[in-house]
Design an enzyme around this catalytic site. Structure first.
Site, PDB file in Angstrom:
ATOM      1  N   LYS A  84       0.852  -1.193   0.000  1.00  0.00           N
ATOM      2  CA  LYS A  84       0.000   0.000   0.000  1.00  0.00           C
ATOM      3  C   LYS A  84       0.889   1.244   0.000  1.00  0.00           C
ATOM      4  O   LYS A  84       1.931   1.273   0.681  1.00  0.00           O
ATOM      5  CB  LYS A  84      -0.891  -0.027   1.247  1.00  0.00           C
ATOM      6  CG  LYS A  84      -1.962   1.052   1.302  1.00  0.00           C
ATOM      7  CD  LYS A  84      -2.870   0.841   2.528  1.00  0.00           C
ATOM      8  CE  LYS A  84      -3.990   1.861   2.610  1.00  0.00           C
ATOM      9  NZ  LYS A  84      -4.897   1.622   3.766  1.00  0.00           N
ATOM     10  N   SER A 116      -9.842   1.528   2.753  1.00  0.00           N
ATOM     11  CA  SER A 116      -9.000   2.335   1.901  1.00  0.00           C
ATOM     12  C   SER A 116      -7.921   1.565   1.153  1.00  0.00           C
ATOM     13  O   SER A 116      -7.347   2.093   0.199  1.00  0.00           O
ATOM     14  CB  SER A 116      -8.333   3.430   2.732  1.00  0.00           C
ATOM     15  OG  SER A 116      -7.435   2.847   3.664  1.00  0.00           O
ATOM     16  N   SER A 122     -10.002  -0.889   6.870  1.00  0.00           N
ATOM     17  CA  SER A 122      -9.400  -0.714   5.546  1.00  0.00           C
ATOM     18  C   SER A 122      -8.671  -1.913   4.957  1.00  0.00           C
ATOM     19  O   SER A 122      -8.286  -1.874   3.792  1.00  0.00           O
ATOM     20  CB  SER A 122      -8.431   0.456   5.557  1.00  0.00           C
ATOM     21  OG  SER A 122      -9.148   1.646   5.427  1.00  0.00           O
TER      22      SER A 122
END
Ligand code: GLN
Length: 477
Positions: free
Chosen positions: A80, A155, A179
């Protein structure tokens, strides 16, 4: 070659060990898949082709020489884009950090490098990890590989989509209020938020420091055990990291869940759940019962307060954490003429942050301000204690708690962007774990008639990742 990319890592590792596949071939296949699919899906903010191939070649050479390698050496991974990796950009999908190059590796990145996993690239996210759909990225949304008209969750939507689309065999994300687990559910992969402190957050760009935790996306429980084992552990650089040895999670995967007590919280099976989600989660629970687990209804009475408390606490912490982006040291600085430094700060922040981030900074500043602090922040902190007590009481009765991860499957792009509250409500079943610091994992448990993945969430007590993995593995078979 494409089929290979959908195999779990423990199978890929076997092929590598037997020299039926080289790491370079595997990395090239992943890069090829990214080239073919990512134009549409946009899971990656950047692809680190050269770096990934260099690691792969190094692994292949060492293997050819007969050297002893870390167990999963040569299997590529995606990270990420809020995890710092030396010499590469860490954008957090924000204009604010669009050109920020990390001077150091996050502890998890250092561990990934030590494990010799080629890093394929950095994945898209909601700006600063604030969101549930990856639509808040400054660089455009990620799309769900199961239906590109829909969101992948957020997210960590880029990491989830990368694994779901066969662009990476596994990935890392971060979970502040869901997330990792929610995009895992919506993309049909496994995602775990470990216990707060189990994984070092050093080098993770902070959103809400008392809630943030890094965790893996994988295809199955065995891979989850492996990747958690690689990234977990105490780190003197993160004062919140837990100083406890890391168990051999793979040893938990006995397949035996007989006598395990599972609590089904009645507050998680209420109106508002999509009927097909509810049916699939109930069917998963029935299967767990057939495997020998004992199922009973429990109550987590303060559940409905979790999301409101979460959005007060996370915005309060975000308003403080994001104060550092002022255009002075490394974040975006306005090119407009300015009269003084205050105007420079204001213009830089106005240009650099997106709407959702601004909304949260304002909410967070408000709930912390004199006169409102007691009514909002303090009350939310008290609710947090009550949520912890709910779980403490539950774990006196049961070993694990099982419930839906998300009340709904993946929705259409744009469907909820106009109403932030509707977006926040997607987090009803995930935020309480972050508030209580508990581990949780989402695993796939079927699809809707339209072919959209559904996830079931398994919640454990502090440092009970092993039991979660045992149940997940037994269920997934
Ligand atoms: N969807 C939640 C939010 O918008 C959770 C985000 C996260 O876990 N990073 O805050």
């Amino acid at each position: 070659m494409v089929e290979i990319l959908f195999q779990p890592v423990h199978q890929l590792t076997e092929l590598l060990r037997r020299k039926e596949l080289s790491s370079e071939e595997l990395v090239r296949a992943a890069l090829e898949r990214i080239r073919a699919r990512d134009g549409e899906i946009h899971a990656f903010n950047c692809v680190l082709e050269e770096e990934a191939l260099a690691t792969a070649r190094q692994v292949d050479q060492l293997r050819a020489r007969g050297e002893i390698l870390p167990p999963f050496a040569g299997v590529p991974i995606a990270l990420k884009d809020n995890l710092c990796m030396a010499g590469t950009r860490t954008t957090c999908s924000s204009r604010m950090l669009e050109n920020f190059v990390s001077p150091y590796d996050a502890t998890v990145v250092a561990k990934i490098k030590a494990a010799m996993l080629p890093i394929l690239g950095k994945t898209n996210l909601d700006e600063f990890a604030m969101g549930s759909s990856t639509e808040n990225s400054a660089f455009g949304p990620t799309r769900n590989p199961h239906d590109v008209t829909r969101i992948p969750g957020g997210s960590s939507g880029g990491s989830a989509a990368a694994v779901a689309a066969g662009m990476a065999p596994w990935a890392l994300g971060s979970d502040t209020g869901g997330s990792i687990r929610q995009p895992a559910a919506l993309c049909g992969v496994c995602g775990m938020k470990p216990t707060y402190g189990r994984v070092s957050r050093y080098g993770l760009v902070a959103f809400a420091s008392s809630l943030d935790q890094i965790g893996p996306f994988t295809r199955d429980a065995r891979d989850m055990a492996a990747l958690l084992g690689i990234i977990a552990g105490h780190d003197p650089r993160d004062s919140t990291s837990i100083n406890q040895p890391v168990p051999d999670y793979a040893r938990e995967l006995s397949g035996d869940v007989s006598g395990m007590k599972l609590g089904i919280p009645k507050e998680y099976f209420v109106e508002g759940n999509h009927p097909e989600v509810e049916a699939a989660v109930r069917a998963a629970i029935a299967t767990m019962e057939q495997l020998g687990a004992e199922v009973r209804e429990i109550s987590l009475p303060h559940t409905s307060y979790a999301t409101p408390a979460y959005y007060i606490i996370c915005t309060a912490e975000a308003s403080s954490n994001l104060a550092r982006y002022d255009g002075v040291v490394y974040s975006h600085r306005t090119r407009e003429p300015v009269a003084d430094i205050v105007e420079m700060f204001r213009k830089s922040r106005t240009e650099g942050f997106g709407d959702e981030v601004k909304r949260r900074i304002m909410l967070g500043t408000y709930v912390l301000s004199a006169g409102f602090y007691d009514a909002y922040y303090l009350t939310a902190s008290r609710v947090r204690t009550l949520l912890c007590r709910d779980f403490e009481a539950a774990f006196k009765e049961v070993d694990l708690v099982v419930c839906p991860t998300s009340p709904i499957p993946a929705f259409k792009l744009g469907e909820k962007t106009a109403d932030p509250l509707e977006m926040y409500l997607c987090d009803v079943y995930t935020t309480s774990l972050n508030l209580a610091g508990l581990p949780g994992m989402s695993i796939p448990c079927g699809k809707t008639r339209e072919g959209l993945p559904i996830g079931v969430q398994i919640i454990g007590g502090v440092l009970r990742e092993g039991e979660i993995l045992r149940l997940a593995d037994a269920y997934l078979g």
